[in-house]
Design an enzyme around this catalytic site. Sequence first.
Site, PDB file in Angstrom:
ATOM      1  N   GLU A 274       8.388  -0.425   1.939  1.00 52.68           N
ATOM      2  CA  GLU A 274       7.192   0.210   1.366  1.00 52.68           C
ATOM      3  C   GLU A 274       6.924   1.414   2.253  1.00 52.68           C
ATOM      4  OE1 GLU A 274       3.980   1.634   1.053  1.00 52.68           O
ATOM      5  OE2 GLU A 274       2.993  -0.226   1.697  1.00 52.68           O
ATOM      6  N   CYS A 308      -1.052   4.786   2.713  1.00 50.81           N
ATOM      7  CA  CYS A 308       0.095   5.366   2.003  1.00 50.81           C
ATOM      8  C   CYS A 308      -0.229   5.600   0.528  1.00 50.81           C
ATOM      9  CB  CYS A 308       1.315   4.479   2.156  1.00 50.81           C
ATOM     10  SG  CYS A 308       0.942   2.773   1.860  1.00 50.81           S
TER      11      CYS A 308
END
Length: 504
Positions: A274, A308
């Site tokens: 990720e 993010c």
Amino acid sequence: MLCHLTARRVFIFKQFMAARYLSLVQEKAFVNGVWTEAKSGTTFDVVNPYNQSVVAKVPDMSTGDAEKAINSAYEAFRTWQNVPAKERSSLLRKWYQVVDSNKEELAKIITAESGKPLKEALNEVLYGNSFIEWFSEEARRIHGEIIESPVGTREIMVVKQPIGVVGLITPWNFPIAMITRKAGAALAAGCTCVVKPAEDTPLTALALAKLTEEAGFPKGLFNVVTCSRDNAPAVGKLICESPKVAGISFTGSTNVGKLLYKQCAQGVKRIGLELGGNAPFIVFDSADIQKAVGGAMASKFRNCGQTCVSANRFLVQENVFDQFVSMLKQEMVQQLRLGDTTKPENNLGPLINQPQLEKVESIVKDALQKGANLHVGGNRASSVGPLFYEPTLLTGITPDMRCYNEEIFGPVVTVIKFKSEEEALDIANNTHSGLAGYFYSSNMAQVRRVAKQLCVGMVGINEGIISTAEAPFGGVKESGIGREGSHHGIDEYTFIKYLCVGNL
Ligand code: ADP
């Protein structure tokens, strides 16, 4: 008299809470159920980004120490893989309960080591713990299949089994949730874990380990190896390459993710990544601008822009551009309060460390040098603390500016004007990243078209905050591989085995 008694109770309660907090701040790593120092005896400082004070010292472990953690997880896997799903579920449920009972203390630890506002830290604990709860439930729903055989004397059975020991390498921006999202799924599936938390935020990981102890976890199930940035590459390489580790799950920067991917290739390891995002946030003419501004504030300024899935590029259609920019500026000036994040009145903390501050500063300088317009901010807020940066709003963004392509990871809004839906999609998709994307529109046909065409793994439609344990989290392109959370999250930690029962 009554008042006196109440005051005394409050005093005792506060003393108890302080003692509980201290008991969760561990200065040793957790290997094979034992609180352990580094073999070298060395430690590194965990620093509070608000005031640079040293919160604690934790072991600076190296490969020899990590090897022990891997061996312990490997031994624990022999038993854990055969523990019935219902028992795995119950143990995770106990962990969930003890985390919940200690949520206030965990939030304080997160704020102390990451600088995140206390209220946000508490929300993160609840969010992080929701993964433990979710996967305690999912543990009992890992199903196989029976498939019709083409041959009458055979039966085709499919079972799902845990992959083995998993290495979980996590970042500092969500010190609890990035661990529980992985470990919850791994343990539910029957895997055992070696966690390597970020060097900026190891205390939350160690507090989680302490709570596994209180929940009654068998030794070796959940190991935490702490190490400094200097030792991270060697420890990471060992975890990726050890034949006793079956898979890696990593959340962090794209560069490190690519390195781990390569390192895992040698052993053809399972890998979940990720990585960085560069989220577009599109506001179309038909949008409810008030709601879009609310979504922009939430998406951009949570954790000081250091997530993010933070909106990184705001794309606003020409007819509503001026209105959006002026309303957003007003919200930023009125709502955002920088300061000591343990105080409830402050909602914007420092950046995590000096390199991050310098990166944000240089991205803004680059944009201004290349002709961007500054509406507010644009400087360090050094009077508040050494790592604070002013909430900043820039327009006049062009493709040659770094902020156009790079993930900013700070409290900086960059707004780009567009004319047509096609142009917005071109700009939005013209990046190597593809984690989250957001758009605001009240035109249903446009909602359908744009949702489909955005090249990302997650889309917020008229919403700025979308993460939840029930939904799959992950990206496309260079933003990652695999999904976390939801019922898909377990798949990362299981493999499919086909059993052919013959001669029936
Ligand atoms: P950031 O730049 O935001 O700190 P990183 O990707 O560098 O993001 O860090 C995320 C996690 O990866 C942290 O736990 C860090 O210690 C770890 N890490 C950094 N470099 C390496 C590496 N070469 N190998 C393994 N882990 C690493």
